[in-house]
Design a protein around this motif. Structure first.
Motif, PDB file in Angstrom:
ATOM      1  N   ALA A   1       1.399   8.028   5.084  1.00 33.44           N
ATOM      2  CA  ALA A   1       1.342   6.794   4.301  1.00 33.44           C
ATOM      3  C   ALA A   1       2.132   5.689   5.007  1.00 33.44           C
ATOM      4  O   ALA A   1       1.695   4.527   5.060  1.00 33.44           O
ATOM      5  N   ILE A   2       3.282   6.061   5.556  1.00 33.22           N
ATOM      6  CA  ILE A   2       4.105   5.080   6.289  1.00 33.22           C
ATOM      7  C   ILE A   2       3.349   4.619   7.534  1.00 33.22           C
ATOM      8  O   ILE A   2       3.307   3.423   7.844  1.00 33.22           O
ATOM      9  N   GLU A   3       2.740   5.545   8.219  1.00 36.06           N
ATOM     10  CA  GLU A   3       1.996   5.196   9.438  1.00 36.06           C
ATOM     11  C   GLU A   3       0.846   4.238   9.108  1.00 36.06           C
ATOM     12  O   GLU A   3       0.590   3.292   9.851  1.00 36.06           O
ATOM     13  N   HIS A   4       0.198   4.472   7.984  1.00 42.58           N
ATOM     14  CA  HIS A   4      -0.918   3.621   7.567  1.00 42.58           C
ATOM     15  C   HIS A   4      -0.459   2.165   7.374  1.00 42.58           C
ATOM     16  O   HIS A   4      -1.166   1.225   7.766  1.00 42.58           O
TER      17      HIS A   4
ATOM     18  N   GLN B  15       0.823  -1.226   0.000  1.00 41.78           N
ATOM     19  CA  GLN B  15       0.000   0.000   0.000  1.00 41.78           C
ATOM     20  C   GLN B  15       0.853   1.272   0.000  1.00 41.78           C
ATOM     21  O   GLN B  15       0.339   2.363  -0.205  1.00 41.78           O
ATOM     22  N   LEU B  16       2.155   1.100   0.267  1.00 40.22           N
ATOM     23  CA  LEU B  16       3.039   2.276   0.212  1.00 40.22           C
ATOM     24  C   LEU B  16       3.423   2.592  -1.234  1.00 40.22           C
ATOM     25  O   LEU B  16       3.810   3.725  -1.551  1.00 40.22           O
ATOM     26  N   VAL B  17       3.316   1.562  -2.083  1.00 40.37           N
ATOM     27  CA  VAL B  17       3.693   1.750  -3.492  1.00 40.37           C
ATOM     28  C   VAL B  17       2.723   2.731  -4.155  1.00 40.37           C
ATOM     29  O   VAL B  17       1.503   2.630  -3.983  1.00 40.37           O
ATOM     30  N   GLY B  18       3.296   3.693  -4.883  1.00 40.73           N
ATOM     31  CA  GLY B  18       2.467   4.690  -5.552  1.00 40.73           C
ATOM     32  C   GLY B  18       2.243   5.941  -4.711  1.00 40.73           C
ATOM     33  O   GLY B  18       1.810   6.961  -5.221  1.00 40.73           O
ATOM     34  N   THR B  19       2.561   5.855  -3.406  1.00 40.16           N
ATOM     35  CA  THR B  19       2.450   7.049  -2.561  1.00 40.16           C
ATOM     36  C   THR B  19       3.776   7.807  -2.605  1.00 40.16           C
ATOM     37  O   THR B  19       4.759   7.329  -3.173  1.00 40.16           O
TER      38      THR B  19
END
Lengths: 286, 164
Positions: free
Chosen positions: A240-243, A230-234
């Motif tokens: 985003a890292i926390e998510h 889920q970090l890919v593309g951010t």
């Protein structure tokens, strides 16, 4: 003192060791002995015979394989730390290894021994998962390769059959420009991980192009965190890292013990994951 | 079943009748009468049993004597030459790098390995290197000072090391 008696044979080569294992007569492999000898003292392992592979040159050392590397199973942690090839291509290996055991343990303990022992709180397995390491197994029946993500099957349990010997660890090339990091919270006395996280992050211009996150110390085995993709593309921003980090122990049966109750360990998993992802992101090339 | 092991200890070949389960620490002390190697915890934690195997510091309570065949073993008794203390032994004496002395042989053997790798370690590097050696008198301060002093002697520098 070791309370139980056993026989000992020193293998002259790998074939010798495979022959001893093929007998399936309660033979166990010893290399550095730093996982096995403590078990023998507590009668947690009761082999009839040990076959010693610790001195076999064919199982020691780090070699270049195209853009990757191959590590002999009986390579000591000290030799990993002294490998220029690993320092250059996989700096996460030195980062994790410098925290394993202590100077004396690193002088004798071997990477293959540690992986085959499969302690669920060991540091190195998480790094092997994050790097997508391939474990090369041999027996008299033949040779096969098992991915690290399929190798660890439970506490002190692996995909190896009784007659198989781990002979090497093959590391595929890292994505170009990738940053890596290993972060752990150690149990103060043993140094084993209460929670450990290994991360690999690659950036492409302003966005994350690749992300792998592996955890250890949390459950009965090390594991890859699926949410890492889920970090890919951010843009790899803190939110985003926390998510992703928040999901470091999602869906996992978390261990609880006197050193860290499950809730606390789950919290440490999230913090270790966040820090490892942040470090790996900062270390990756724009 | 006992077997004969041939060990190279402090430059001499020694033999002993031991079982495969015999730990190197016990064989050194009980069979070869080299009692300078101490046994503290017997669980690879405390480092009192540290010896050099082919120049590298190893906890001899976590090694079988049979594994050591063919290796060069050095114990604390093998450090002095011609009656002269090794610079680390001298420095532990001069800097009072000990209180009860139980951990001292292991501390010194680990420090030998450290100084062979790094001739001018920082205080932090020394503390990291001796992390597997416990001093329960809590005398680490002087142990670190002794290792720094010995490093300076081995480098041929004046014993007092400039503050870093």
């Amino acid at each position: 003192m070791i309370p139980q008696t056993f026989d000992y044979v020193r293998a002259r080569n790998v074939g010798d060791a495979l022959k001893a294992l093929a007998a399936k007569d309660g033979t166990k492999v010893i290399a550095g002995g730093h996982s096995l000898i403590p078990l023998l003292k507590f009668r947690l392992a009761q082999p009839a015979r040990l076959v010693d592979i610790g001195h076999l040159d064919e199982l020691r050392g780090v070699t270049e394989v195209r853009r990757g590397a191959k590590i002999g199973a009986a390579t000591t942690y000290r030799d990993l730390l002294e490998s220029k090839l690993l320092a250059e291509r996989y700096p996460i290996i030195a980062e994790v290894t410098s925290g394993i055991g202590d100077l004396q343990v690193r002088n004798k303990g071997t990477i293959g021994g540690g992986l085959a022992h499969a302690d669920p709180a060991a540091d190195m397995p998480a790094v092997m998962l994050a790097l997508d390491a391939q474990l090369v197994l041999r027996s008299k029946r033949g040779k096969r390769t098992v991915a690290a993500r399929e190798f660890f099957q439970g506490a002190f349990s692996t995909a190896m059959a009784e007659d198989e010997l781990l002979i090497a660890i093959a590391l595929p090339p890292l994505p170009r420009g990738a940053g890596t990091a290993y972060v752990s919270f150690e149990q103060a006395a043993s140094g084993y991980a209460l929670a450990g996280a290994a991360a690999v992050v690659k950036r492409s211009r302003s966005t994350v192009a690749h992300c792998t996150l592996a955890m250890t110390g949390i459950s009965d085995r090390p594991y890859l965190v699926r949410a890492a993709e889920q970090l890919v593309g951010t843009q790899g921003l803190p939110d985003a890292i926390e998510h992703v980090a928040a999901q470091a122990a999602a869906g996992v049966e978390v261990n609880g013990d006197i050193h860290a109750p499950a809730d606390y360990r789950r919290h440490l998993a999230v913090v270790a994951a966040r820090r490892a992802l942040q470090k790996a992101f900062v270390r990756s090339k724009k | 079943m006992k077997r004969t092991v041939s060990l190279s200890v402090n430059g001499a070949t020694r033999t002993a009748e031991v079982e495969p389960r015999a730990l190197l620490a016990h064989v050194l002390r009980d069979d070869l009468d080299l009692t300078g190697t101490h046994i503290g915890c017997d669980t690879s934690q405390c480092g009192a049993c540290t010896v050099l195997i082919d120049g590298r510091a190893v906890k001899s309570c976590t090694m079988l004597a049979v594994q050591a065949e063919g290796c060069q073993i050095t114990t604390i008794e093998g450090l002095a030459t011609n009656g002269n203390l090794h610079p680390l032994q001298q420095a532990f004496w001069e800097k009072h790098g000990l209180q009860c002395g139980f951990c001292t042989p292991g501390m010194i053997m680990t420090a030998v390995d450290l100084l062979a790798q790094n001739s001018n370690p920082s205080e932090g590097e020394i503390r990291h290197a001796i992390e597997g050696n416990y001093c329960r008198c809590t005398g680490y301060q002087n142990i670190v000072a002794a290792i720094q002093a010995a490093a300076a002697t081995l480098r041929g520098a004046t014993p007092a090391r400039a503050a870093s």
